[in-house]
Design a protein around this motif. Structure first.
Motif, PDB file in Angstrom:
ATOM      1  N   ALA A  26      -3.207  -3.958 -28.993  1.00 42.84           N
ATOM      2  CA  ALA A  26      -3.254  -4.811 -30.181  1.00 42.84           C
ATOM      3  C   ALA A  26      -4.579  -4.731 -30.925  1.00 42.84           C
ATOM      4  N   GLY A  27      -5.645  -4.257 -30.265  1.00 41.55           N
ATOM      5  CA  GLY A  27      -6.929  -4.197 -30.941  1.00 41.55           C
ATOM      6  C   GLY A  27      -7.435  -5.575 -31.328  1.00 41.55           C
ATOM      7  N   GLN A  28      -8.241  -5.657 -32.380  1.00 41.66           N
ATOM      8  CA  GLN A  28      -8.867  -6.926 -32.733  1.00 41.66           C
ATOM      9  C   GLN A  28      -7.989  -7.810 -33.610  1.00 41.66           C
ATOM     10  N   SER A  29      -6.959  -7.254 -34.226  1.00 49.29           N
ATOM     11  CA  SER A  29      -6.153  -8.069 -35.129  1.00 49.29           C
ATOM     12  C   SER A  29      -4.657  -7.898 -34.918  1.00 49.29           C
ATOM     13  N   GLY A  30      -4.266  -7.150 -33.881  1.00 46.96           N
ATOM     14  CA  GLY A  30      -2.849  -6.889 -33.662  1.00 46.96           C
ATOM     15  C   GLY A  30      -2.034  -8.134 -33.380  1.00 46.96           C
ATOM     16  N   PHE A  31      -2.604  -9.089 -32.658  1.00 49.55           N
ATOM     17  CA  PHE A  31      -1.832 -10.282 -32.313  1.00 49.55           C
ATOM     18  C   PHE A  31      -1.682 -11.211 -33.510  1.00 49.55           C
ATOM     19  N   MET A  32      -2.618 -11.153 -34.452  1.00 47.46           N
ATOM     20  CA  MET A  32      -2.430 -11.899 -35.703  1.00 47.46           C
ATOM     21  C   MET A  32      -1.256 -11.300 -36.481  1.00 47.46           C
ATOM     22  N   ALA A  33      -1.181  -9.966 -36.483  1.00 43.25           N
ATOM     23  CA  ALA A  33      -0.061  -9.299 -37.148  1.00 43.25           C
ATOM     24  C   ALA A  33       1.246  -9.623 -36.435  1.00 43.25           C
ATOM     25  N   LEU A  34       1.198  -9.658 -35.097  1.00 42.40           N
ATOM     26  CA  LEU A  34       2.395  -9.983 -34.323  1.00 42.40           C
ATOM     27  C   LEU A  34       2.911 -11.370 -34.681  1.00 42.40           C
ATOM     28  N   GLY A  35       1.989 -12.328 -34.834  1.00 36.28           N
ATOM     29  CA  GLY A  35       2.404 -13.672 -35.211  1.00 36.28           C
ATOM     30  C   GLY A  35       3.114 -13.682 -36.552  1.00 36.28           C
ATOM     31  N   SER A  36       2.621 -12.878 -37.475  1.00 41.32           N
ATOM     32  CA  SER A  36       3.256 -12.803 -38.797  1.00 41.32           C
ATOM     33  C   SER A  36       4.646 -12.185 -38.708  1.00 41.32           C
ATOM     34  N   VAL A  37       4.808 -11.214 -37.810  1.00 39.87           N
ATOM     35  CA  VAL A  37       6.115 -10.590 -37.619  1.00 39.87           C
ATOM     36  C   VAL A  37       7.096 -11.587 -37.007  1.00 39.87           C
ATOM     37  N   LEU A  38       6.658 -12.291 -35.949  1.00 39.79           N
ATOM     38  CA  LEU A  38       7.538 -13.239 -35.275  1.00 39.79           C
ATOM     39  C   LEU A  38       7.911 -14.396 -36.198  1.00 39.79           C
ATOM     40  N   ASP A  39       6.992 -14.776 -37.080  1.00 38.29           N
ATOM     41  CA  ASP A  39       7.226 -15.894 -37.984  1.00 38.29           C
ATOM     42  C   ASP A  39       8.048 -15.499 -39.202  1.00 38.29           C
ATOM     43  N   GLY A  40       8.276 -14.201 -39.366  1.00 40.14           N
ATOM     44  CA  GLY A  40       9.074 -13.748 -40.497  1.00 40.14           C
ATOM     45  C   GLY A  40       8.284 -13.518 -41.764  1.00 40.14           C
ATOM     46  N   GLU A  41       6.959 -13.623 -41.686  1.00 40.40           N
ATOM     47  CA  GLU A  41       6.144 -13.386 -42.879  1.00 40.40           C
ATOM     48  C   GLU A  41       6.068 -11.898 -43.209  1.00 40.40           C
ATOM     49  N   VAL A  42       6.129 -11.065 -42.178  1.00 39.56           N
ATOM     50  CA  VAL A  42       6.039  -9.613 -42.340  1.00 39.56           C
ATOM     51  C   VAL A  42       7.277  -8.975 -41.729  1.00 39.56           C
ATOM     52  N   ASN A  43       7.855  -8.034 -42.414  1.00 43.15           N
ATOM     53  CA  ASN A  43       9.041  -7.350 -41.904  1.00 43.15           C
ATOM     54  C   ASN A  43       8.637  -6.302 -40.864  1.00 43.15           C
ATOM     55  N   PRO A  44       9.174  -6.368 -39.648  1.00 40.13           N
ATOM     56  CA  PRO A  44       8.821  -5.355 -38.643  1.00 40.13           C
ATOM     57  C   PRO A  44       9.417  -4.002 -39.019  1.00 40.13           C
ATOM     58  N   SER A  45       8.563  -3.034 -39.219  1.00 36.90           N
ATOM     59  CA  SER A  45       9.044  -1.737 -39.703  1.00 36.90           C
ATOM     60  C   SER A  45       8.723  -0.594 -38.749  1.00 36.90           C
ATOM     61  N   GLY A  46       8.027  -0.880 -37.648  1.00 33.59           N
ATOM     62  CA  GLY A  46       7.660   0.187 -36.728  1.00 33.59           C
ATOM     63  C   GLY A  46       8.852   0.684 -35.927  1.00 33.59           C
ATOM     64  N   LYS A  47       8.815   1.947 -35.547  1.00 29.19           N
ATOM     65  CA  LYS A  47       9.874   2.542 -34.732  1.00 29.19           C
ATOM     66  C   LYS A  47       9.286   2.971 -33.388  1.00 29.19           C
ATOM     67  N   THR A  48      10.134   3.024 -32.379  1.00 22.53           N
ATOM     68  CA  THR A  48       9.656   3.384 -31.043  1.00 22.53           C
ATOM     69  C   THR A  48       9.192   4.841 -31.013  1.00 22.53           C
TER      70      THR A  48
END
Length: 225
Positions: free
Chosen positions: A100-122
């Motif tokens: 996650a690095g220094q800001s990955g979990f902030m981004a994760l929170g935005s994804v889980l909350d629906g603020e950001v659309n998860p677009s990454g692929k495995t």
């Protein structure tokens, strides 16, 4: 009870550490590991590090017995064994958050909350049973016995090392290519073997596509999608 009063959806986090300095243990009983309980062992002899521990199984049982909607979050760099996802009907979604690095979990929170659309692929294949995969049977410490003059000192351990090799039992069909080829040739049942394939990923957005009528003008065939 506090969790159920707060939300009808539970979030379960599973994590695994890993790095460049050592391989992950294929038998956790042979390495230093502190169990979470004195009443049972987290890993029995022969069980590997990328499968659920007994404590994690107990936690999932508890959560899934109390929540009908469960989100699984896997935080780890390695492709974990995820066959258990299909054993719990309560697990409605899974998300992979590696380093996650220094800001990955902030981004994760935005994804889980629906603020950001998860677009990454495995970027790897998540199998139901890692022990049945070619990669599990490829790994090991294999060194040449006629190349001592090319030895070096391991930068992590300080021990002497010599050139090593890996025999890929799947030949040229390394990685995700094996699963697709093996399924086509009838060697495996793809749906039972692969939980999430290479390049898989869902988003919050729903897409529909519809093909319009075909028209032909002066030999040019066109249609709208």
């Amino acid at each position: 009870n506090n969790a159920k009063a707060f939300s009808d959806t539970a979030l379960v986090v599973i994590t695994r550490v890993g790095g460049e300095g050592a391989d992950l243990p294929t038998d956790v009983s042979k390495v230093t590991y502190t169990d979470n309980s004195t009443e049972y062992k987290d890993f029995e002899a022969g069980e590997h590090y990328l499968q659920l521990s007994q404590s994690e199984k107990n936690m999932l049982d508890l959560v899934c017995n109390n929540f009908d909607k469960v989100v699984l979050l896997y935080n780890g760099a390695n492709a974990m064994e995820l066959g258990f996802v299909n054993e719990y009907s309560q697990i409605k979604s899974a998300i992979w958050c590696p380093g996650a690095g220094q800001s990955g979990f902030m981004a994760l929170g935005s994804v889980l909350d629906g603020e950001v659309n998860p677009s990454g692929k495995t970027i790897d294949t998540f199998a139901a049973d890692l022990t049945a995969t070619p990669v599990y049977n490829n790994i090991g410490s294999f060194t040449y016995d006629n190349m001592t003059e090319f030895g070096a000192t391991d930068m992590f351990t300080g021990l002497a090392s010599s050139p090593g090799f890996v025999n890929y039992v799947e030949g040229i069909y390394e990685g995700y290519r094996f699963y697709e080829t093996a399924a086509t040739e009838g060697l495996i049942n793809y749906d039972e073997t692969v939980v999430y394939p290479f390049g898989y990923g869902m988003s919050y957005t729903s897409f529909t596509q519809e093909m319009g009528a075909i028209s032909e003008v002066d030999g040019n065939i066109t249609f709208d999608v």
